[in-house]
Scaffold this active site. Structure first.
Site, PDB file in Angstrom:
ATOM      1  N   ASP A 208       0.827  -1.212   0.000  1.00 29.21           N
ATOM      2  CA  ASP A 208       0.000   0.000   0.000  1.00 29.21           C
ATOM      3  C   ASP A 208       0.860   1.259   0.000  1.00 29.21           C
ATOM      4  OD1 ASP A 208      -2.058   1.791   0.166  1.00 29.21           O
ATOM      5  OD2 ASP A 208      -2.519   1.407   2.274  1.00 29.21           O
TER       6      ASP A 208
ATOM      7  N   ASP B 140      -1.902   4.937  -5.867  1.00 30.48           N
ATOM      8  CA  ASP B 140      -2.192   4.173  -4.652  1.00 30.48           C
ATOM      9  C   ASP B 140      -2.301   2.681  -4.943  1.00 30.48           C
ATOM     10  OD1 ASP B 140      -2.999   3.287  -2.184  1.00 30.48           O
ATOM     11  OD2 ASP B 140      -5.042   4.042  -2.356  1.00 30.48           O
TER      12      ASP B 140
END
Length: 427
Positions: free
Chosen positions: A82, A284
């Protein structure tokens, strides 16, 4: 930016950290509350690079994850990669109040692994995401609560332990790094998670990437290459970066966020301007799909529907909101990509920089044989003006986050080929 326990279409993207207000009693040597203070120790080495294979895919699994060796002796854990958050955390037996079923036995810390509240990393963690930091005692541990927009949360305590990895220069290092020990997870799905926790790779001080830099293990550079066929690789350091051939754009820094953002972008469908702007774009890897703010999303859907051939019919598919079927079921995106045009993002931060998004980087083919749009309306999950470039859009590209030079780069690459100096995983 989010824990991916729920199905991909239901992902939430923005995490908010808050201090844990109600302490729980300590039990034995398990650090729920209290415990001895301990500083984070580093590794003395020349900066090098490390490469890890990735597992998973956008569909049907909905995430890419990495295996890392943590503890002494080292044990394997699967972590969701992440770049949209800073804190790395594992589900943790401290003891565990509420944990999901995970692939490996829960991480078990001891009191001497606690990071004290007065530690600078604890202060940075709290200040970055809540704007405040307070310690009632120099011996108090560093507690946290991560809250997510889907009402899910993870409560835990900051600990430190060794991360074992083999570097490109042949050395093996075991720096002691701070990460979260999550002992109370409230999530939206009761199914078994494919991962043991989260690998936070944002630019904040508590990010694993920043800690590698602090301990002299690698430069403050991280990149990933997500294969359209599943898998890929993750790397720390800049030995793999083909600087002269990469398309670069400056990072747009925000005083309140550690997101990787190049700022705003204009949106094109083929060679046609849609006359809309993505106000703030964030790269992201913690999001399976891509999210546009409401206005550019609607402009894109209108352009798509107006351009499709009559052989494609809109159909309901539980996988994603907008899907089409053909005369016969599609087997892969390659069967349908010729029916769609590429998208182009024109980033205006500094010199104008283009990113082409071909159909295979915004479509999936579901198990029902339909082609579905992997770009979703961000306003429906509370993103407001924020637009997210998720895994689907970054497939088959090497994407580099160069915090040393303050730039984000990308280049088309064969992501299913692990670089020649091999894997850094010690499993």
């Amino acid at each position: 930016m989010a824990p991916r326990w729920a199905p991909p279409a239901g992902l939430v993207l923005v995490a908010l950290l808050a201090l844990l207000l109600a302490p729980a009693p300590a039990r034995g040597d398990k650090p729920v509350r209290g415990g001895a203070s301990s500083s984070v120790a580093g590794a003395e080495t020349e900066p090098s690079s490390a490469v890890f294979p990735l597992y998973g895919d956008v569909y049907p699994h909905g995430l890419y994850y990495v295996a890392m060796s943590i503890g002494n002796p080292p044990k394997p854990y699967f972590l969701d990669v992440d770049t949209g958050s800073d804190l790395t955390w594992l589900q943790c037996d401290a003891p565990c109040r509420s944990c999901n079923k995970v692939p490996h036995p829960l991480y078990r810390p001891t009191k001497n692994k606690l990071v004290p509240c007065v530690d600078q990393l604890c202060a940075s963690l709290h200040i970055d995401l809540t704007g405040k930091h307070k310690c009632d005692s120099p011996y108090e541990q560093c507690d946290y609560v991560i809250k997510y927009a889907d009402q899910g949360s993870s409560t835990g305590v900051l600990v430190h332990d060794s991360f074992a990895l083999r570097l490109a220069n042949g050395s093996v290092v075991r720096p002691s790094l701070a990460f979260g020990c999550g002992y109370d997870q409230q999530v939206s799905s009761g199914e078994m998670s494919p991962t043991d926790g989260m690998l936070g790779l944002g630019s904040g001080s508590v990010s694993l990437l920043s800690q590698f830099k602090q301990h002299g293990v690698t430069k403050n550079v991280v990149g990933h290459c997500l294969s359209l066929r599943g898998g890929g690789f993750l790397f720390f350091g800049d030995d793999l970066v083909p600087y002269q051939r990469v398309t670069w754009t400056p990072m747009a820094r925000s005083a309140l966020r550690n997101y990787y953002s190049p700022g705003s972008a204009s949106l094109y469908f083929g060679d046609q301007s849609l006359r809309v702007k993505l106000t703030e774009v964030v790269f992201d890897s913690g999001s399976s799909f891509t999210y546009f703010a409401a206005q550019p999303y609607q402009a894109l859907v209108t352009a798509l529907k107006g351009d499709l051939s009559r052989t494609l019919k809109e159909v309901s598919d539980r996988s994603l909101p907008l899907c089409w079927k053909g005369k016969k079921p599609f087997k892969s995106v390659l069967d349908v990509k010729k029916e769609f045009k590429s998208l182009v993002l024109n980033f205006a931060n500094g010199k104008k920089t283009l990113m082409e998004i071909p159909p295979e980087n915004y479509l999936i083919v579901t198990k029902y044989g339909n082609a579905c749009l992997g770009i979703l309306n961000g306003s429906e999950v509370g993103l407001k003006d924020l637009s997210i470039l998720g895994d689907i859009t970054m497939q088959d590209q090497m994407v580099i986050y160069d915090n040393e030079k303050g730039q984000i780069g990308w280049i088309r690459a064969p992501c299913d080929r692990i670089p020649k100096f091999g894997s850094s995983a010690l499993l």
